[in-house]
Design a protein around this motif. Structure first.
Motif, short mmCIF file in Angstrom:
data_model
loop_
_atom_site.label_atom_id
_atom_site.label_comp_id
_atom_site.label_asym_id
_atom_site.label_seq_id
_atom_site.Cartn_x
_atom_site.Cartn_y
_atom_site.Cartn_z
N ARG A 28 -34.86 24.47 29.62
CA ARG A 28 -34.39 25.25 28.49
C ARG A 28 -33.07 24.68 27.98
O ARG A 28 -32.36 23.99 28.71
CB ARG A 28 -34.22 26.72 28.86
CG ARG A 28 -33.16 27.01 29.89
CD ARG A 28 -33.28 28.44 30.41
NE ARG A 28 -32.17 28.81 31.28
CZ ARG A 28 -32.17 29.90 32.05
NH1 ARG A 28 -33.20 30.73 32.02
NH2 ARG A 28 -31.12 30.19 32.81
N ARG A 171 -34.47 20.40 21.96
CA ARG A 171 -35.50 21.38 22.33
C ARG A 171 -36.72 20.68 22.92
O ARG A 171 -37.34 21.18 23.87
CB ARG A 171 -35.88 22.23 21.13
CG ARG A 171 -34.78 23.23 20.72
CD ARG A 171 -35.26 24.20 19.66
NE ARG A 171 -36.36 25.02 20.14
CZ ARG A 171 -36.21 26.12 20.89
NH1 ARG A 171 -35.00 26.53 21.24
NH2 ARG A 171 -37.25 26.80 21.28
N ASP A 195 -32.25 28.57 24.11
CA ASP A 195 -33.14 29.54 24.75
C ASP A 195 -32.34 30.53 25.58
O ASP A 195 -32.81 31.63 25.88
CB ASP A 195 -34.12 28.83 25.69
CG ASP A 195 -34.87 27.70 25.00
OD1 ASP A 195 -35.64 28.00 24.07
OD2 ASP A 195 -34.67 26.54 25.38
N HIS A 196 -31.13 30.12 25.95
CA HIS A 196 -30.30 30.89 26.88
C HIS A 196 -28.85 30.67 26.47
O HIS A 196 -28.50 29.59 25.98
CB HIS A 196 -30.53 30.41 28.31
CG HIS A 196 -30.00 31.32 29.36
ND1 HIS A 196 -30.75 32.35 29.90
CD2 HIS A 196 -28.80 31.38 29.99
CE1 HIS A 196 -30.03 32.99 30.80
NE2 HIS A 196 -28.84 32.43 30.87
#
Length: 238
Positions: A28, A171, A195-196
């Motif tokens: 991620r 990504r 994503d985080h």
């Protein structure tokens, strides 16, 4: 995997990182956010062995950076796009890094093509724009095809096409199992890329979770609420 365990780093009377514990997982894109002076760059420097923690441990795959046998093959980093000798060409700079890491020179052409620098590979870096220097910094970070990337403001100076290209690249790397840590002040870009998120203020952890878990409203609203008491100054302060 990247990990900080109860890390503290001080400079004189200033505590840059304060008992910080975070884990950056593979697979991620992790966005690293915080106001100016929050300790983001210091944290990255601790992970890369450029600073030593006063207490705690900063680890790359369970070991301090200085204990890695082949660090460039494990971690690619971009902390300062300007930290390249201005008299070197882009190709010569990458050649020096490849020689230091024991890499095949064919990899130089690959990353020049990947980052869109093939046409300017013979130009001296001193004549590069900030965006071109950023692309060269990314090429350097990707040169050894490492499983971990640590990038400080990687889209600074890039045009919209370059920003989108960088977003898609990072990504894609994360989707293939890489660990990607990005520090940025561009909240809107982090909303599209990460994503985080890990948010710190005054060296302390404020949030650690997916973007939609930070609070109600837009990511910018949630971020400003989280960091309201951690900024160095505010409009109207005297």
């Amino acid at each position: 995997m990247l990990e900080l365990r109860e890390v503290t780093k001080t400079y004189g009377r200033t505590t840059a990182v304060d008992r910080l514990s975070i884990t950056i997982h593979p697979g991620r894109v992790t966005g690293f956010l915080g106001p100016n002076g929050a300790g983001k760059t210091t944290t990255m420097r601790l992970l890369l062995g450029l600073e030593r923690p006063d207490t705690g441990a900063a680890l790359v795959n369970g070991r301090p950076y200085h204990a890695l046998a082949r660090p460039l093959q494990e971690v690619g980093a971009l902390l300062d796009a300007g930290a390249v000798h201005p008299g070197r060409t882009a190709r010569a700079h990458l050649g020096w890094l490849a020689a230091a890491a024991g890499l095949e020179r064919s990899r130089i052409a690959e990353v020049l093509e990947l980052t869109g620098l093939t046409g300017v590979a013979g130009r001296r870096v001193g004549g590069f724009s900030l965006g071109m220097r950023q692309r060269l910094g990314l090429a350097s970070a990707l040169l050894a095809d490492p499983p971990i990337l640590i990038l400080d403001e990687p889209v600074n100076g890039l045009d919209p096409e370059g920003v989108r290209w960088t977003r898609d690249l990072l990504r894609g790397l994360a989707a293939r199992g890489r660990t990607v840590l990005i520090s940025s002040h561009l909240i809107s870009e982090m909303a599209l890329t990460a994503d985080h998120l890990v948010v710190i203020g005054r060296g302390r952890l404020l949030a650690d979770g997916p973007p939609d878990a930070l609070g109600e409203g837009s990511l910018e609203d949630a971020y400003l609420r989280l960091t309201d008491q951690a900024v160095e100054y505010r409009a109207g302060d005297r």
